[in-house]
Design an enzyme around this catalytic site. Structure first.
Site, PDB file in Angstrom:
ATOM      1  N   ASP A  35       1.195   2.384   2.138  1.00 17.00           N
ATOM      2  CA  ASP A  35       0.524   1.765   1.163  1.00 17.00           C
ATOM      3  C   ASP A  35      -0.259   0.452   1.768  1.00 17.00           C
ATOM      4  OD1 ASP A  35       2.102   3.084  -0.334  1.00 17.00           O
ATOM      5  OD2 ASP A  35       3.633   1.755  -0.897  1.00 17.00           O
ATOM      6  N   ALA A  36      -1.115   0.014   0.981  1.00 21.89           N
ATOM      7  CA  ALA A  36      -2.043  -1.143   1.523  1.00 21.89           C
ATOM      8  C   ALA A  36      -0.983  -2.156   1.562  1.00 21.89           C
ATOM      9  CB  ALA A  36      -3.209  -1.424   0.732  1.00 21.89           C
TER      10      ALA A  36
END
Ligand code: URA
Length: 317
Positions: free
Chosen positions: A182-183
């Site tokens: 995930d970012a």
């Protein structure tokens, strides 16, 4: 074409006929039983296995294809040199590894020095882990910083890992990332141009474990590990961890470590939210045998040959 050769071609009359056995029995690359080569054993025409010897070859000797794999060529590269060039050990160190029976070529353990192989086709293993000789193959470990996308480019112009490897890409390397984070998650991402390895690392059937450190609010109760190991039901089905440990309880937060081998989207965040402990921060520290160690966010390093061998081993290559 097969790969291994001696300085001489056994049974072809180029040497003095007193060639020594080069290999001990080894485990075949597909798990076949190792075939021991006894000292003085003659080539076995039925199986195609030919005992390797050290006799000096005729100058322009040609390759001799045997029935089931090994091919004897004269102009191969010495095994200890190949191992040294691959960064496994110094040449002397490689000789010691060979003498100790730790080196396998095309499924057979080699104990004698001087085996000549074709580095382009030989399957070499040290302690059962593959040594990748192909210089065109790239294996990198990146610590993706928090806030960066796990993509090679981003249409919205957000920072992405493609920015971090742009120089390599511009230099002609065709790298791709193995899986995603995930970012908001920091941590280890592998980059490679080895398609088969990448495919296997991502495929759930190979069950490569990934380790995460998560900080959650509150004090996690004893017994949470048991719940997570047993499994919980998420929107897209059941999920569980292979291992769970509480590392720290500090100022109203808990630092926990989870090991799991599946890669569904947001899996760690969803698991911990499901048991009442939403993630505040998340870092991936390990993928199978590869550890992030002290690598700083944004930094990248080339995996050494031992690490690549261990990755291959982890996915049965
Ligand atoms: N699990 C998550 O929730 N996020 C990641 O980035 C990786 C695993």
């Amino acid at each position: 074409m097969g790969t291994a050769s001696r300085d001489g071609k056994p049974g072809q009359g180029s040497g003095n006929g007193r060639g020594k056995p080069a290999r001990k029995g080894g485990t075949g690359q597909h798990g076949a039983k190792r075939k021991p080569h006894r000292k003085g054993a003659q080539p076995d025409a039925a199986t195609g296995r030919v005992r390797l010897n050290n006799a000096k070859p005729a100058r322009k000797q040609v390759a001799d294809q045997t029935g089931d794999g090994a091919t004897y060529i004269s102009d191969g590269m010495r095994l200890q040199k190949v191992l040294a060039a691959a960064g496994v050990a110094s040449r002397r160190g490689a000789e010691e590894m060979i003498a100790a029976g730790r080196v396998e070529v095309d499924g057979e353990i080699v104990v004698e020095q001087g085996l000549r192989i074709d580095p382009n086709t030989a399957i070499i293993k040290v302690d059962g882990a593959r040594v990748v000789i192909d210089e065109s193959k790239q294996y990198l470990a990146l610590n993706k910083p928090k806030g960066w996308q796990s993509t090679m480019s981003d249409e919205q112009g957000r920072p992405c890992i493609g920015d971090l490897v742009s120089e390599r890409v511009m230099a002609g390397q065709r790298l791709f990332h193995v899986g995603r984070l995930d970012a908001d998650t920091e941590g280890l991402i592998l980059l490679t141009n080895d398609g088969e390895l990448a495919h296997r690392l991502m495929h759930p059937s190979f069950e490569v474990p990934k380790t995460y450190l998560a900080t959650v609010r509150g004090q996690v109760p004893r017994g949470l590990g048991r719940v997570l190991r047993k499994g919980v039901t998420l929107d897209d089905g059941p999920a569980s961890v292979d291992d769970f440990a509480v590392l720290e309880l500090h100022e109203g937060r808990s630092l926990v470590r989870l090991i799991l081998h599946e890669g569904r989207k947001h899996i760690v965040r969803r698991l911990l939210a499901e048991v009442g402990f939403p993630v505040q921060s998340l870092v991936r520290t390990d993928i199978g045998p590869i550890a992030l160690g002290r690598q700083r966010p944004g930094s990248m390093r080339v995996l050494d040959s031992k690490e690549v061998g261990e990755l291959y081993k982890a996915v049965r290559m």
